[in-house]
Design a protein around this motif. Structure first.
Motif, PDB file in Angstrom:
ATOM      1  N   GLY A 136       0.814  -1.207   0.000  1.00 14.16           N
ATOM      2  CA  GLY A 136       0.000   0.000   0.000  1.00 14.16           C
ATOM      3  C   GLY A 136       0.850   1.260   0.000  1.00 14.16           C
ATOM      4  O   GLY A 136       2.052   1.246  -0.256  1.00 14.16           O
ATOM      5  N   GLY A 137       0.212   2.393   0.304  1.00 14.45           N
ATOM      6  CA  GLY A 137       0.910   3.673   0.325  1.00 14.45           C
ATOM      7  C   GLY A 137       0.548   4.530  -0.864  1.00 14.45           C
ATOM      8  O   GLY A 137      -0.247   4.147  -1.737  1.00 14.45           O
ATOM      9  N   ALA A 138       1.143   5.720  -0.944  1.00 17.01           N
ATOM     10  CA  ALA A 138       0.869   6.692  -1.993  1.00 17.01           C
ATOM     11  C   ALA A 138       2.191   7.292  -2.459  1.00 17.01           C
ATOM     12  O   ALA A 138       3.217   7.186  -1.759  1.00 17.01           O
ATOM     13  N   PRO A 139       2.207   7.919  -3.641  1.00 15.59           N
ATOM     14  CA  PRO A 139       3.461   8.479  -4.169  1.00 15.59           C
ATOM     15  C   PRO A 139       4.155   9.430  -3.194  1.00 15.59           C
ATOM     16  O   PRO A 139       5.384   9.379  -3.061  1.00 15.59           O
ATOM     17  N   ALA A 140       3.404  10.297  -2.561  1.00 18.41           N
ATOM     18  CA  ALA A 140       4.051  11.244  -1.643  1.00 18.41           C
ATOM     19  C   ALA A 140       4.712  10.514  -0.490  1.00 18.41           C
ATOM     20  O   ALA A 140       5.832  10.866  -0.061  1.00 18.41           O
ATOM     21  N   GLU A 141       4.056   9.477   0.014  1.00 19.01           N
ATOM     22  CA  GLU A 141       4.633   8.712   1.121  1.00 19.01           C
ATOM     23  C   GLU A 141       5.877   7.972   0.676  1.00 19.01           C
ATOM     24  O   GLU A 141       6.877   7.914   1.409  1.00 19.01           O
ATOM     25  N   TRP A 142       5.869   7.425  -0.488  1.00 21.02           N
ATOM     26  CA  TRP A 142       7.019   6.687  -0.982  1.00 21.02           C
ATOM     27  C   TRP A 142       8.205   7.617  -1.230  1.00 21.02           C
ATOM     28  O   TRP A 142       9.337   7.277  -0.882  1.00 21.02           O
ATOM     29  N   MET A 143       7.978   8.782  -1.837  1.00 22.10           N
ATOM     30  CA  MET A 143       9.078   9.717  -2.086  1.00 22.10           C
ATOM     31  C   MET A 143       9.663  10.243  -0.786  1.00 22.10           C
ATOM     32  O   MET A 143      10.893  10.398  -0.657  1.00 22.10           O
ATOM     33  N   ALA A 144       8.794  10.511   0.193  1.00 25.03           N
ATOM     34  CA  ALA A 144       9.286  10.986   1.495  1.00 25.03           C
ATOM     35  C   ALA A 144      10.098   9.905   2.181  1.00 25.03           C
ATOM     36  O   ALA A 144      11.177  10.169   2.758  1.00 25.03           O
ATOM     37  N   ALA A 145       9.639   8.634   2.093  1.00 26.86           N
ATOM     38  CA  ALA A 145      10.367   7.545   2.741  1.00 26.86           C
ATOM     39  C   ALA A 145      11.683   7.267   2.042  1.00 26.86           C
ATOM     40  O   ALA A 145      12.651   6.800   2.667  1.00 26.86           O
ATOM     41  N   ALA A 146      11.773   7.557   0.725  1.00 30.63           N
ATOM     42  CA  ALA A 146      13.010   7.340  -0.015  1.00 30.63           C
ATOM     43  C   ALA A 146      14.002   8.478   0.170  1.00 30.63           C
ATOM     44  O   ALA A 146      15.126   8.398  -0.346  1.00 30.63           O
ATOM     45  N   GLY A 147      13.617   9.553   0.906  1.00 32.93           N
ATOM     46  CA  GLY A 147      14.541  10.653   1.173  1.00 32.93           C
ATOM     47  C   GLY A 147      14.651  11.646   0.029  1.00 32.93           C
ATOM     48  O   GLY A 147      15.644  12.380  -0.063  1.00 32.93           O
ATOM     49  N   ILE A 148      13.667  11.716  -0.835  1.00 35.48           N
ATOM     50  CA  ILE A 148      13.700  12.660  -1.951  1.00 35.48           C
ATOM     51  C   ILE A 148      13.166  14.002  -1.464  1.00 35.48           C
ATOM     52  O   ILE A 148      12.109  14.079  -0.820  1.00 35.48           O
ATOM     53  N   ALA A 149      13.909  15.079  -1.787  1.00 34.85           N
ATOM     54  CA  ALA A 149      13.490  16.414  -1.372  1.00 34.85           C
ATOM     55  C   ALA A 149      12.169  16.772  -2.046  1.00 34.85           C
ATOM     56  O   ALA A 149      11.936  16.440  -3.215  1.00 34.85           O
ATOM     57  N   GLN A 150      11.326  17.473  -1.302  1.00 30.88           N
ATOM     58  CA  GLN A 150      10.012  17.818  -1.836  1.00 30.88           C
ATOM     59  C   GLN A 150      10.106  18.714  -3.063  1.00 30.88           C
ATOM     60  O   GLN A 150       9.227  18.696  -3.925  1.00 30.88           O
ATOM     61  N   SER A 151      11.188  19.473  -3.199  1.00 31.38           N
ATOM     62  CA  SER A 151      11.367  20.335  -4.373  1.00 31.38           C
ATOM     63  C   SER A 151      11.593  19.536  -5.649  1.00 31.38           C
ATOM     64  O   SER A 151      11.455  20.075  -6.755  1.00 31.38           O
ATOM     65  N   ASP A 152      11.961  18.246  -5.495  1.00 29.01           N
ATOM     66  CA  ASP A 152      12.176  17.395  -6.669  1.00 29.01           C
ATOM     67  C   ASP A 152      10.971  16.507  -6.984  1.00 29.01           C
ATOM     68  O   ASP A 152      11.016  15.754  -7.963  1.00 29.01           O
ATOM     69  N   TRP A 153       9.934  16.570  -6.177  1.00 29.68           N
ATOM     70  CA  TRP A 153       8.817  15.661  -6.371  1.00 29.68           C
ATOM     71  C   TRP A 153       8.155  15.816  -7.753  1.00 29.68           C
ATOM     72  O   TRP A 153       7.714  14.844  -8.347  1.00 29.68           O
ATOM     73  N   PRO A 190      19.065  -2.332  -4.666  1.00 31.62           N
ATOM     74  CA  PRO A 190      19.254  -2.987  -3.360  1.00 31.62           C
ATOM     75  C   PRO A 190      17.912  -3.220  -2.691  1.00 31.62           C
ATOM     76  O   PRO A 190      17.064  -2.327  -2.660  1.00 31.62           O
ATOM     77  N   GLY A 191      17.707  -4.412  -2.139  1.00 31.34           N
ATOM     78  CA  GLY A 191      16.431  -4.743  -1.535  1.00 31.34           C
ATOM     79  C   GLY A 191      15.528  -5.409  -2.566  1.00 31.34           C
ATOM     80  O   GLY A 191      15.928  -6.309  -3.295  1.00 31.34           O
ATOM     81  N   ASN A 192      14.326  -4.936  -2.689  1.00 31.15           N
ATOM     82  CA  ASN A 192      13.351  -5.490  -3.635  1.00 31.15           C
ATOM     83  C   ASN A 192      13.054  -4.430  -4.694  1.00 31.15           C
ATOM     84  O   ASN A 192      12.590  -3.333  -4.360  1.00 31.15           O
ATOM     85  N   GLY A 193      13.309  -4.769  -5.950  1.00 32.39           N
ATOM     86  CA  GLY A 193      13.086  -3.812  -7.022  1.00 32.39           C
ATOM     87  C   GLY A 193      11.638  -3.396  -7.166  1.00 32.39           C
ATOM     88  O   GLY A 193      11.361  -2.336  -7.735  1.00 32.39           O
ATOM     89  N   TYR A 194      10.713  -4.211  -6.663  1.00 31.26           N
ATOM     90  CA  TYR A 194       9.297  -3.873  -6.745  1.00 31.26           C
ATOM     91  C   TYR A 194       8.828  -3.071  -5.526  1.00 31.26           C
ATOM     92  O   TYR A 194       7.710  -2.578  -5.532  1.00 31.26           O
ATOM     93  N   ASN A 195       9.658  -2.956  -4.548  1.00 31.63           N
ATOM     94  CA  ASN A 195       9.309  -2.116  -3.408  1.00 31.63           C
ATOM     95  C   ASN A 195       9.462  -0.659  -3.817  1.00 31.63           C
ATOM     96  O   ASN A 195      10.530  -0.247  -4.258  1.00 31.63           O
ATOM     97  N   PRO A 196       8.406   0.163  -3.742  1.00 26.48           N
ATOM     98  CA  PRO A 196       8.499   1.535  -4.250  1.00 26.48           C
ATOM     99  C   PRO A 196       9.554   2.371  -3.543  1.00 26.48           C
ATOM    100  O   PRO A 196      10.202   3.217  -4.181  1.00 26.48           O
ATOM    101  N   VAL A 197       9.750   2.150  -2.261  1.00 25.90           N
ATOM    102  CA  VAL A 197      10.746   2.949  -1.540  1.00 25.90           C
ATOM    103  C   VAL A 197      12.146   2.549  -1.981  1.00 25.90           C
ATOM    104  O   VAL A 197      12.997   3.413  -2.266  1.00 25.90           O
ATOM    105  N   ASP A 198      12.421   1.249  -2.061  1.00 27.51           N
ATOM    106  CA  ASP A 198      13.731   0.796  -2.535  1.00 27.51           C
ATOM    107  C   ASP A 198      13.973   1.266  -3.976  1.00 27.51           C
ATOM    108  O   ASP A 198      15.085   1.661  -4.336  1.00 27.51           O
ATOM    109  N   ASN A 199      12.950   1.216  -4.809  1.00 29.71           N
ATOM    110  CA  ASN A 199      13.084   1.609  -6.210  1.00 29.71           C
ATOM    111  C   ASN A 199      13.400   3.093  -6.328  1.00 29.71           C
ATOM    112  O   ASN A 199      14.284   3.487  -7.106  1.00 29.71           O
ATOM    113  N   LEU A 200      12.701   3.937  -5.567  1.00 37.52           N
ATOM    114  CA  LEU A 200      12.944   5.385  -5.634  1.00 37.52           C
ATOM    115  C   LEU A 200      14.280   5.759  -5.002  1.00 37.52           C
ATOM    116  O   LEU A 200      14.947   6.702  -5.467  1.00 37.52           O
TER     117      LEU A 200
END
Length: 227
Positions: A136-153, A190-200
């Motif tokens: 589950g989850g949403a794009p904003a949650e995945w990008m935040a968990a992956a450490g991507i700055a909000q200015s790059d979203w 690294p991790g699971n390529g299908y995991n959105p956080v690992d992928n991002l």
């Protein structure tokens, strides 16, 4: 006197035709016979000539010798090699020409081998397929968990929307690229390529390492439609 006159009259009646008149009659008869003979001769000659004119070409054609050493032309060779075509009520019946037989072996087209994604942790092709993402989850949650700055979203959203439509389990059947950003090969993640956080998280290192930033990756994608 009367008896003498009567005798003279009888003699006069029985007297022969004068020679001049008899000669002229015989001459006219001879001329007429001769004329008829000449006309008949020329008529017969005309008939013979007409018949000869009709028969002569055929006779010449039959009498003309056939040259055995005449070279065969390209037309005669092609005509001899054509198929015999007989048109019937149901259509054209074609008699096949007897030719040499041969066999052609067509190698079957190989079936593509499905790409098997690596196991979590980069175990390579022998580690089995990766499990799909169902956390589950949403794009904003995945990008935040992956450490991507909000200015790059906005740059990330542009690329991911066109690469996978934000489907974590997206897979390219031909290349085997997987995940949100279609990482290729999937074993690089690294991790699971299908995991959105690992992928991002992997995509951030790829964007900054190759294009300098997510903004640079966005500019390249808009110009080339891949990254």
């Amino acid at each position: 006197m009367n008896s003498r006159n009567d005798m003279n009259l009888e003699r006069n009646d029985l007297s022969p035709v004068p020679a001049a008149r008899a000669g002229s009659a015989r001459t006219g008869t001879r001329r007429w016979s001769r004329r008829r003979g000449v006309v008949g001769f020329f008529s017969a000659l005309a008939v013979v000539g007409f018949a000869g004119a009709l028969v002569a070409p055929t006779g010449v054609a039959l009498a003309e010798p056939v040259q055995a050493d005449t070279p065969e032309s390209a037309y005669s060779l092609a005509l001899a090699d054509t198929q015999n075509l007989t048109v019937t009520v149901n259509g054209a019946a074609i008699t096949p020409v007897e030719r040499g037989t041969f066999e052609v072996y067509v190698k079957p087209k190989p079936k593509p081998v499905p790409t098997v994604a690596a196991s979590p942790g980069g175990g390579g092709s022998g580690g089995g397929s990766l499990p799909p993402y169902s956390g589950g989850g949403a794009p904003a949650e995945w990008m935040a968990a992956a450490g991507i700055a909000q200015s790059d979203w906005q740059y990330v959203d542009y690329i991911v929307s066109r690469e996978s439509g934000w489907n974590p389990n997206a897979t390219n059947k031909s290349s085997g690229a997987c995940g949100l950003v279609q990482a290729l090969p999937c074993s690089k993640v690294p991790g699971n390529g299908y995991n959105p956080v690992d992928n991002l998280r992997w995509a951030t290192g790829y964007a900054t390492g190759r294009y300098g930033s997510w903004a640079g990756a966005y500019n390249f994608w808009t110009n080339n439609h891949w990254w």
